[in-house]
Scaffold this motif. Sequence first.
Motif, PDB file in Angstrom:
ATOM      1  N   GLN A  87       0.829  -1.209   0.000  1.00  0.00           N
ATOM      2  CA  GLN A  87       0.000   0.000   0.000  1.00  0.00           C
ATOM      3  C   GLN A  87       0.867   1.265   0.000  1.00  0.00           C
ATOM      4  N   SER A  88       2.019   1.173   0.655  1.00  0.00           N
ATOM      5  CA  SER A  88       2.953   2.301   0.630  1.00  0.00           C
ATOM      6  C   SER A  88       3.491   2.522  -0.781  1.00  0.00           C
ATOM      7  N   PHE A  89       3.827   1.446  -1.475  1.00  0.00           N
ATOM      8  CA  PHE A  89       4.310   1.534  -2.853  1.00  0.00           C
ATOM      9  C   PHE A  89       3.266   2.231  -3.723  1.00  0.00           C
ATOM     10  N   ARG A  90       2.011   1.832  -3.516  1.00  0.00           N
ATOM     11  CA  ARG A  90       0.921   2.399  -4.323  1.00  0.00           C
ATOM     12  C   ARG A  90       0.785   3.901  -4.056  1.00  0.00           C
ATOM     13  N   ARG A  91       0.869   4.293  -2.786  1.00  0.00           N
ATOM     14  CA  ARG A  91       0.756   5.716  -2.430  1.00  0.00           C
ATOM     15  C   ARG A  91       1.861   6.553  -3.081  1.00  0.00           C
ATOM     16  N   SER A  99       8.509 -10.397  -8.657  1.00  0.00           N
ATOM     17  CA  SER A  99       8.819  -9.134  -7.970  1.00  0.00           C
ATOM     18  C   SER A  99      10.298  -8.806  -7.889  1.00  0.00           C
ATOM     19  N   VAL A 100      11.146  -9.681  -8.443  1.00  0.00           N
ATOM     20  CA  VAL A 100      12.596  -9.414  -8.462  1.00  0.00           C
ATOM     21  C   VAL A 100      13.076  -9.514  -9.903  1.00  0.00           C
ATOM     22  N   LEU A 139       5.240   3.870  -6.763  1.00  0.00           N
ATOM     23  CA  LEU A 139       6.404   3.027  -7.078  1.00  0.00           C
ATOM     24  C   LEU A 139       5.950   1.709  -7.691  1.00  0.00           C
ATOM     25  N   LYS A 140       6.620   1.284  -8.723  1.00  0.00           N
ATOM     26  CA  LYS A 140       6.260   0.048  -9.403  1.00  0.00           C
ATOM     27  C   LYS A 140       7.259  -1.062  -9.071  1.00  0.00           C
ATOM     28  N   ILE A 141       6.718  -2.266  -8.903  1.00  0.00           N
ATOM     29  CA  ILE A 141       7.513  -3.465  -8.629  1.00  0.00           C
ATOM     30  C   ILE A 141       7.626  -4.276  -9.929  1.00  0.00           C
ATOM     31  N   ASP A 155      10.858  -0.058 -10.055  1.00  0.00           N
ATOM     32  CA  ASP A 155      11.426   0.920  -9.121  1.00  0.00           C
ATOM     33  C   ASP A 155      12.099   0.251  -7.928  1.00  0.00           C
ATOM     34  N   LYS A 156      11.445  -0.757  -7.386  1.00  0.00           N
ATOM     35  CA  LYS A 156      11.996  -1.504  -6.249  1.00  0.00           C
ATOM     36  C   LYS A 156      11.654  -2.981  -6.408  1.00  0.00           C
TER      37      LYS A 156
END
Length: 337
Positions: free
Chosen positions: A261-265, A336-337, A268-270, A273-274
């Motif tokens: 949820q923090s990524f969405r706020r 995700s990696v 940031l894309k998985i 970005d991370k």
Amino acid sequence: MKKKITIKDIAKAANVSVTTVSFVLNDKGEKMGISKEVIKKVLKVTEEMKFKLNMIASSLRTGKTRSIGLIVEDISNQFFSDLARVIEREAIDLNYRVFYCSTGGNDERAVELVNSLLQANVDGFIITPTENMKKTIDRLLELQCPVVLLDRYFEEQDVSHVVLDNFEGAQTAIHYFLKKGFEKIAFVTNSSELIQMNLRKQGYVNALKGVGLYDNSRVLDLEYHITEEERIEKISEFLSNNTEVDAVLFSANYLLLAGLQSFRRLGLKIPTDKAVISFDDHDSFRLHSPSITVLSQPIEEMGKKTVMLLMKQMNEGTNYKIEKEKKKGSLTIRESV
């Protein structure tokens, strides 16, 4: 009205005496010299006739309730609910009931639950202890109550336990990040004295120090007793202040749920970005787009081993030898990696 099945009916169908059936159903078959073939036959007939032993009468005769107290941190957490499912299945196969309880990580609640289960006269305990539960476990040991710890333990306490090799698990995750070219790797965890969290952190630190890439500013220690919204806000702030981070290891699945949820706020894309890896799987991780790579615990193996150790302890009494089992996790590679 349907006739109630009795032990006499079981004995007649199995062609054995009522005494034999009684011994078998009260777990005294082998002790009384009854052959394994006869025991198996009686249990088969019992199952076919859908006979249920009167647990109250049985407990009055034997002093046993054929029940297990299972105390976990949070039964709604998928890791613990999946473990509980295995434990209950194994217990049912052995004609035991399981009482579920959740501590919510609260020490006082944990003590209350143990006291309640002692009053219910459960035959044994399977416990994922809270941070300050050592004295309560010591009390159970003094009372000679069979107990097996699951997922975590206290280093100075001599009690059987089944846990993940958390140090090795964290190293496996970090080495995979490094193999994929990520070097600025963050770690989101709880500021806890619990052994499993400490070992996960140690594994993370050790792996990065080994290649000269450790940076303490990339570690976020969150308090356990905060709300989901507070977790999301703190993870968002942490990521905003560490924009150079290219990968994040989360020490528990509920932390990653907040992290997503923090990524969405932050937009940031998985994994663009991370990149992300989490300890412990979750149904939503498989469904998430992209799906999440996880360090999976061998839940089936751990659940079975825990029940086996408890039964062994209950059967052997004072002759029981403490067993400490450490299981290897496995990296479930997704997108995700």
